[in-house]
Design a protein around this motif. Structure first.
Motif, PDB file in Angstrom:
ATOM      1  N   ARG A 169       0.812  -1.205   0.000  1.00 59.16           N
ATOM      2  CA  ARG A 169       0.000   0.000   0.000  1.00 59.16           C
ATOM      3  C   ARG A 169       0.844   1.254   0.000  1.00 59.16           C
ATOM      4  O   ARG A 169       0.311   2.350  -0.090  1.00 59.16           O
ATOM      5  CB  ARG A 169      -0.900   0.010   1.234  1.00 59.16           C
ATOM      6  N   TYR A 191      -1.759  -8.906  -6.968  1.00 57.90           N
ATOM      7  CA  TYR A 191      -2.529  -8.119  -6.004  1.00 57.90           C
ATOM      8  C   TYR A 191      -3.594  -8.975  -5.332  1.00 57.90           C
ATOM      9  O   TYR A 191      -3.827  -8.878  -4.128  1.00 57.90           O
ATOM     10  CB  TYR A 191      -3.155  -6.902  -6.677  1.00 57.90           C
ATOM     11  N   LYS A 207      -7.327   1.374 -14.077  1.00 56.18           N
ATOM     12  CA  LYS A 207      -6.421   2.011 -13.117  1.00 56.18           C
ATOM     13  C   LYS A 207      -4.974   1.908 -13.582  1.00 56.18           C
ATOM     14  O   LYS A 207      -4.242   2.889 -13.627  1.00 56.18           O
ATOM     15  CB  LYS A 207      -6.587   1.329 -11.761  1.00 56.18           C
ATOM     16  N   TYR A 213       3.567   5.270 -15.465  1.00 56.04           N
ATOM     17  CA  TYR A 213       4.804   4.482 -15.345  1.00 56.04           C
ATOM     18  C   TYR A 213       4.590   3.007 -15.626  1.00 56.04           C
ATOM     19  O   TYR A 213       5.486   2.198 -15.424  1.00 56.04           O
ATOM     20  CB  TYR A 213       5.436   4.691 -13.973  1.00 56.04           C
ATOM     21  N   PHE A 251      -5.610  10.199   2.819  1.00 60.75           N
ATOM     22  CA  PHE A 251      -4.642   9.390   3.550  1.00 60.75           C
ATOM     23  C   PHE A 251      -4.836   9.468   5.055  1.00 60.75           C
ATOM     24  O   PHE A 251      -4.251   8.694   5.793  1.00 60.75           O
ATOM     25  CB  PHE A 251      -3.216   9.832   3.225  1.00 60.75           C
ATOM     26  N   TYR A 253      -6.291   8.877   8.537  1.00 61.19           N
ATOM     27  CA  TYR A 253      -7.060   7.792   9.145  1.00 61.19           C
ATOM     28  C   TYR A 253      -7.874   8.296  10.326  1.00 61.19           C
ATOM     29  O   TYR A 253      -7.553   9.291  10.908  1.00 61.19           O
ATOM     30  CB  TYR A 253      -6.104   6.689   9.608  1.00 61.19           C
TER      31      TYR A 253
ATOM     32  N   THR B 166       5.493   7.985   7.249  1.00 61.86           N
ATOM     33  CA  THR B 166       4.881   6.776   6.713  1.00 61.86           C
ATOM     34  C   THR B 166       3.787   6.267   7.644  1.00 61.86           C
ATOM     35  O   THR B 166       2.693   5.899   7.205  1.00 61.86           O
ATOM     36  CB  THR B 166       5.954   5.686   6.551  1.00 61.86           C
ATOM     37  N   ARG B 169       0.384   7.810   7.584  1.00 62.53           N
ATOM     38  CA  ARG B 169      -0.464   7.451   6.456  1.00 62.53           C
ATOM     39  C   ARG B 169      -1.078   6.081   6.608  1.00 62.53           C
ATOM     40  O   ARG B 169      -1.898   5.678   5.795  1.00 62.53           O
ATOM     41  CB  ARG B 169       0.351   7.484   5.168  1.00 62.53           C
ATOM     42  N   GLN B 170      -0.649   5.348   7.601  1.00 62.93           N
ATOM     43  CA  GLN B 170      -1.140   3.978   7.751  1.00 62.93           C
ATOM     44  C   GLN B 170      -2.094   3.804   8.907  1.00 62.93           C
ATOM     45  O   GLN B 170      -2.973   2.961   8.858  1.00 62.93           O
ATOM     46  CB  GLN B 170       0.022   3.024   8.025  1.00 62.93           C
ATOM     47  N   LYS B 207     -13.509  16.543   6.755  1.00 61.30           N
ATOM     48  CA  LYS B 207     -12.992  15.184   6.766  1.00 61.30           C
ATOM     49  C   LYS B 207     -13.068  14.580   8.163  1.00 61.30           C
ATOM     50  O   LYS B 207     -13.559  13.462   8.359  1.00 61.30           O
ATOM     51  CB  LYS B 207     -11.543  15.200   6.280  1.00 61.30           C
ATOM     52  N   TYR B 213     -15.191   7.899  14.384  1.00 62.54           N
ATOM     53  CA  TYR B 213     -14.436   7.652  15.618  1.00 62.54           C
ATOM     54  C   TYR B 213     -13.803   8.919  16.183  1.00 62.54           C
ATOM     55  O   TYR B 213     -13.008   8.856  17.109  1.00 62.54           O
ATOM     56  CB  TYR B 213     -13.368   6.578  15.386  1.00 62.54           C
ATOM     57  N   ASN B 243     -12.895   0.526  10.356  1.00 65.49           N
ATOM     58  CA  ASN B 243     -11.971   0.954   9.328  1.00 65.49           C
ATOM     59  C   ASN B 243     -10.889  -0.061   9.005  1.00 65.49           C
ATOM     60  O   ASN B 243      -9.861   0.278   8.472  1.00 65.49           O
ATOM     61  CB  ASN B 243     -11.323   2.266   9.772  1.00 65.49           C
ATOM     62  N   LYS B 245      -8.646  -2.828   7.396  1.00 59.72           N
ATOM     63  CA  LYS B 245      -8.223  -3.639   6.259  1.00 59.72           C
ATOM     64  C   LYS B 245      -9.145  -3.539   5.058  1.00 59.72           C
ATOM     65  O   LYS B 245      -9.596  -4.527   4.510  1.00 59.72           O
ATOM     66  CB  LYS B 245      -8.131  -5.117   6.671  1.00 59.72           C
ATOM     67  N   ILE B 246      -9.505  -2.338   4.695  1.00 65.41           N
ATOM     68  CA  ILE B 246     -10.243  -2.172   3.468  1.00 65.41           C
ATOM     69  C   ILE B 246      -9.258  -2.070   2.320  1.00 65.41           C
ATOM     70  O   ILE B 246      -8.166  -1.547   2.463  1.00 65.41           O
ATOM     71  CB  ILE B 246     -11.106  -0.908   3.499  1.00 65.41           C
ATOM     72  N   PHE B 247      -9.681  -2.589   1.194  1.00 65.24           N
ATOM     73  CA  PHE B 247      -8.851  -2.479  -0.004  1.00 65.24           C
ATOM     74  C   PHE B 247      -9.535  -1.558  -0.987  1.00 65.24           C
ATOM     75  O   PHE B 247     -10.707  -1.714  -1.280  1.00 65.24           O
ATOM     76  CB  PHE B 247      -8.643  -3.844  -0.640  1.00 65.24           C
ATOM     77  N   LEU B 249      -8.805   0.464  -4.890  1.00 68.10           N
ATOM     78  CA  LEU B 249      -7.884   0.611  -6.008  1.00 68.10           C
ATOM     79  C   LEU B 249      -6.981   1.824  -5.820  1.00 68.10           C
ATOM     80  O   LEU B 249      -5.853   1.839  -6.282  1.00 68.10           O
ATOM     81  CB  LEU B 249      -8.668   0.747  -7.316  1.00 68.10           C
ATOM     82  N   GLY B 250      -7.491   2.818  -5.145  1.00 70.57           N
ATOM     83  CA  GLY B 250      -6.700   4.015  -4.924  1.00 70.57           C
ATOM     84  C   GLY B 250      -5.409   3.739  -4.184  1.00 70.57           C
ATOM     85  O   GLY B 250      -4.469   4.521  -4.252  1.00 70.57           O
ATOM     86  N   PHE B 251      -5.352   2.628  -3.468  1.00 71.32           N
ATOM     87  CA  PHE B 251      -4.146   2.298  -2.718  1.00 71.32           C
ATOM     88  C   PHE B 251      -3.042   1.760  -3.607  1.00 71.32           C
ATOM     89  O   PHE B 251      -1.903   1.634  -3.181  1.00 71.32           O
ATOM     90  CB  PHE B 251      -4.450   1.265  -1.638  1.00 71.32           C
ATOM     91  N   ILE B 252      -3.402   1.404  -4.825  1.00 70.38           N
ATOM     92  CA  ILE B 252      -2.385   0.819  -5.692  1.00 70.38           C
ATOM     93  C   ILE B 252      -1.443   1.893  -6.199  1.00 70.38           C
ATOM     94  O   ILE B 252      -1.893   2.942  -6.654  1.00 70.38           O
ATOM     95  CB  ILE B 252      -3.040   0.083  -6.877  1.00 70.38           C
ATOM     96  N   TYR B 253      -0.183   1.599  -6.144  1.00 75.22           N
ATOM     97  CA  TYR B 253       0.825   2.548  -6.594  1.00 75.22           C
ATOM     98  C   TYR B 253       1.322   2.203  -7.981  1.00 75.22           C
ATOM     99  O   TYR B 253       1.242   1.087  -8.395  1.00 75.22           O
ATOM    100  CB  TYR B 253       2.005   2.546  -5.613  1.00 75.22           C
TER     101      TYR B 253
END
Lengths: 253, 253
Positions: A169, A191, A207, A213, A251, A253, B166, B169-170, B207, B213, B243, B245-247, B249-253
């Motif tokens: 992620r 994935y 996506k 890239y 981003f 949380y 980092t 963001r997590q 936001k 929460y 909240n 462990k949601i997946f 597509l936006g998380f894909i780099y």
DNA sequence: ACAAAAGTGTTCCTCTTACACCCATGA
DNA sequence: TCATGGGTGTAAGAGGAACACTTTTGT
């Protein structure tokens, strides 16, 4: 001066540092981890075979990263693997009893404690690499098929899988798992394997194709009994230029 | 057997493991790190004072986490601090010369190498805590004001800041920096300090208020010479329920 | 009344999601 | 011609970004 200095009990001659490596591999379909076979002779004379993560004690003059490099290189024959540090496992009781005896016998020394630093890395599997590792008594085991491991290595593996998901992620590590040229289906399988979910292939492709890239190579699969897929590659330079250190409210949380 | 076993040079009596702690604090406005003063006598007899990250060598029987807990507890007087492991710094040359002599003199031993495991943690600063640490010759220094540190501690600090970003963001680590009841302005200041950016306060509030929460406490600031702000608190239980462990597509780099 | 920080709404736009069928190839 | 996996488009909805003024309090 530190007021807690008096508490520190210093007898460093019985403690060693080791490295253990969690080496994840992907064969285009499923996610695997490299395990080393281990022979253990019981007091009864019976020989048990089980598995462990590959690892080693470290030399005095050796950086831990070098030690981990050495372990990886010996097993899979590749230099300059991109290793990542994980946790250190330092419970004084993490290795004891039979397990500690095994280490002492194996290295011909007398230790009372082994602290281990865990590294992990990602590689692409092909039949050549699989054959290479099997000659070294190591197996690529599917994550779902992993059973009991030596020492606290099950615990270490679980922590590594967690770390892997987190890393996916944050950074485009996926491409470390894939050959230089890959199909979007391989990428999607990866994935899906890591997150253990199903992804809609239309949305996934949209996506990926929107990312500057991920570049079509112009080549296609050959000799497959269905419509041949295009190969893409990951352009690291473009990635660095574009996508670095952006902040979005999403981003938070 | 491991084919590389012969390479390992085993003389463990001159090597030690230490822990160093990067303790970040937030006072509602700016981000600080806790540094310990260090006295060093030069051959000329002159005494130098500089700073280092708080740390200690570890006892034989001690988990590294316990050692780090001990360091933190001694300096800031709090038990059960939530420490996080970071990298290990293991370059054989990372401590040498004068610096190595200082350690040997300080602990009354003879080491040729020190490997250090870095931990970090986040705390909320108030005047009580600041006074407590200052009595122990430790200072809360603003990140922009940090100058030369002992050993390789500048390098360690930089890595820790990176890790902090980092982590933000997590996970909702922000709340480890804040008192139980905080204003949205404090929260925003914290995000702005960590990411070193400006955030639009309307969007930020929208936001935050949309997150289930983050809960208003009903209380407000008192005795401030402007419109008093409401206090909110972070509901950890609600966070875990929603909240996890949601997946996307936006998380894909 | 003024200084200082809290608090508030709307519009535009981008990105994610859900969903079903045709295409190219080798056997 | 069939089996296999590759490859495509659209509409609805959610969420992020940009933007300026009013409110409450203490002095």
């Amino acid at each position: 001066m530190y007021s807690y200095m008096g508490d520190v009990n210093l007898t460093y001659d019985k403690q060693a540092i080791s490295v253990d490596c969690v080496i994840f591999g992907f064969d285009g379909k499923s996610l695997r981890v490299l395990l080393k076979q281990r022979q253990r002779e019981l007091p009864s004379g019976e020989v048990l075979v089980d598995s462990k993560l590959p690892g080693s004690l470290i030399s005095d003059s050796e950086d831990l990263t070098c030690a981990a490099q050495r372990v990886v290189q010996t097993l899979i024959g590749l230099r300059n693997i991109n290793l990542r540090q994980m946790e250190i496992f330092s419970d004084p009781q993490r290795v004891q009893g039979n397990e500690l005896e095994w280490i002492n016998k194996y290295y011909g020394i007398t230790l009372s404690r082994v602290v281990t630093m865990v590294f992990f890395t990602l590689v692409k599997l092909d039949s050549k690499l699989i054959a290479y590792t099997e000659r070294r008594e190591a197996d690529w085991v599917e994550l779902n098929d992993v059973r009991h491991l030596a020492f606290d290595h099950n615990k270490i593996l679980i922590a590594a899988i967690d770390r892997l998901i987190t890393l996916f992620r944050q950074e485009p590590v996926a491409f470390d798992f894939l050959p230089r040229k890959f199909t979007l289906r391989h990428l999607q399988n990866l994935y899906e394997a890591v997150y253990d979910i199903a992804i809609d292939n239309r949305n996934f492709r949209k996506k990926m194709l929107s990312l500057p890239y991920i570049v079509p190579s112009g080549e296609s699969e050959k000799e497959v009994s269905h419509k041949p897929a295009q190969y893409y590659y990951f352009d690291r330079r473009k990635y660095r230029q574009k996508n670095n250190k952006i902040f979005k409210l999403g981003f938070i949380y």
